[in-house]
Motif scaffolding. Structure first.
Motif, PDB file in Angstrom:
ATOM      1  N   ASN A 282      -4.628  -6.981  11.099  1.00 36.37           N
ATOM      2  CA  ASN A 282      -5.996  -6.658  10.111  1.00 36.37           C
ATOM      3  C   ASN A 282      -7.197  -7.804   9.929  1.00 36.37           C
ATOM      4  OD1 ASN A 282      -5.925  -4.078  11.999  1.00 36.37           O
ATOM      5  ND2 ASN A 282      -4.217  -3.048   9.748  1.00 36.37           N
ATOM      6  N   ASN A 283      -6.254  -7.968   9.612  1.00 37.67           N
ATOM      7  CA  ASN A 283      -6.867  -9.417   8.157  1.00 37.67           C
ATOM      8  C   ASN A 283      -6.133 -10.910   8.174  1.00 37.67           C
ATOM      9  OD1 ASN A 283      -4.986  -8.849   6.358  1.00 37.67           O
ATOM     10  ND2 ASN A 283      -5.728  -7.395   5.037  1.00 37.67           N
TER      11      ASN A 283
ATOM     12  N   MET B 299       6.823  -9.103   1.421  1.00 39.51           N
ATOM     13  CA  MET B 299       7.343  -7.324   0.481  1.00 39.51           C
ATOM     14  C   MET B 299       8.914  -7.381  -0.116  1.00 39.51           C
ATOM     15  SD  MET B 299       8.986  -4.319   1.818  1.00 39.51           S
ATOM     16  CE  MET B 299       9.918  -4.964   3.577  1.00 39.51           C
ATOM     17  N   GLU B 300       9.125  -6.795  -0.741  1.00 39.27           N
ATOM     18  CA  GLU B 300      10.196  -6.241  -1.745  1.00 39.27           C
ATOM     19  C   GLU B 300      10.525  -4.852  -2.087  1.00 39.27           C
ATOM     20  OE1 GLU B 300      11.732  -7.854  -5.889  1.00 39.27           O
ATOM     21  OE2 GLU B 300       9.706  -8.066  -6.061  1.00 39.27           O
TER      22      GLU B 300
ATOM     23  N   GLY C 136      -1.496  -3.385   9.109  1.00 43.69           N
ATOM     24  CA  GLY C 136      -1.863  -1.938   7.661  1.00 43.69           C
ATOM     25  C   GLY C 136      -1.176  -2.046   6.983  1.00 43.69           C
ATOM     26  N   ILE C 137      -1.467  -1.840   5.246  1.00 39.03           N
ATOM     27  CA  ILE C 137      -0.673  -1.765   4.510  1.00 39.03           C
ATOM     28  C   ILE C 137      -0.544   0.272   3.903  1.00 39.03           C
ATOM     29  CG2 ILE C 137      -0.979  -4.471   4.161  1.00 39.03           C
ATOM     30  CD1 ILE C 137      -2.509  -3.873   2.132  1.00 39.03           C
ATOM     31  N   VAL C 138      -1.439   0.948   4.786  1.00 38.57           N
ATOM     32  CA  VAL C 138      -1.275   2.054   3.676  1.00 38.57           C
ATOM     33  C   VAL C 138      -0.002   2.596   3.123  1.00 38.57           C
ATOM     34  CG1 VAL C 138      -3.726   2.481   4.666  1.00 38.57           C
ATOM     35  CG2 VAL C 138      -1.406   2.793   5.571  1.00 38.57           C
ATOM     36  N   SER C 139       1.025   2.478   3.931  1.00 41.09           N
ATOM     37  CA  SER C 139       2.083   2.980   3.522  1.00 41.09           C
ATOM     38  C   SER C 139       3.029   1.788   2.218  1.00 41.09           C
ATOM     39  CB  SER C 139       3.461   3.106   4.280  1.00 41.09           C
ATOM     40  OG  SER C 139       3.725   1.252   4.974  1.00 41.09           O
ATOM     41  N   TYR C 140       2.491   0.872   2.052  1.00 41.28           N
ATOM     42  CA  TYR C 140       3.386  -0.022   0.407  1.00 41.28           C
ATOM     43  C   TYR C 140       2.261   0.446  -0.756  1.00 41.28           C
ATOM     44  CZ  TYR C 140       4.643  -2.029   4.949  1.00 41.28           C
ATOM     45  OH  TYR C 140       5.698  -2.840   5.540  1.00 41.28           O
TER      46      TYR C 140
END
Length: 138
Positions: free
Chosen positions: A87-88, A94-95, A127-131
């Motif tokens: 998206n951007n 990520m860990e 997207g990153i909503v679950s992080y």
């Protein structure tokens, strides 16, 4: 000042921090380890798959935690990876920390180079909503 343990004895050393982002290997009690310096601490990369999936091959050989005067931080666990939000275009380290997937934004390609990240290995996500968003890597 940096404190570390050697032979169960606390040592206090006054020394400059080694370069942030440095990858180095060492042998402890006959076992081979690879570490990354993040946030001024040596973090053990626990899994060879993570090393291949996240980093470029630029390990400084033959150092030790004591020779570099470093405190040991949390290990970098298996499953750690680089993610790119389609998206951007932002890329994240990520860990898993406990049950949470924590993202740290890699601010620029020069920051990726500093940490020896291989951006070509970043997996696309939507997207990153679950992080959980953690501190930016600088």
């Amino acid at each position: 000042m940096i404190q570390y343990l050697k032979d169960n004895e606390a040592k206090l050393i006054i020394a400059p921090h080694p370069q942030e982002g440095l990858l180095f290997d060492t042998t402890i009690d006959g076992i081979y380890f690879v570490f990354s310096i993040m946030d001024g601490k040596a973090r053990h990369i626990q899994d060879p798959g993570t090393l291949k999936a996240v980093y470029v091959n630029s390990i400084l050989h033959g150092n030790s935690l004591t020779s570099l005067s470093l405190e040991q931080g949390l290990p970098i666990p298996p499953g750690t990876e680089l993610l790119r939000d389609i998206n951007n275009g932002k890329v994240y380290f990520m860990e898993r920390i406990g049950a949470e997937k924590v993202l740290r934004h890699i601010l620029s390609p020069s920051i990726a180079d500093k940490y020896r990240f291989n951006l070509s290995k970043a997996r696309n996500i939507n997207g990153i909503v679950s992080y959980v968003v953690g501190p930016i890597l600088q």
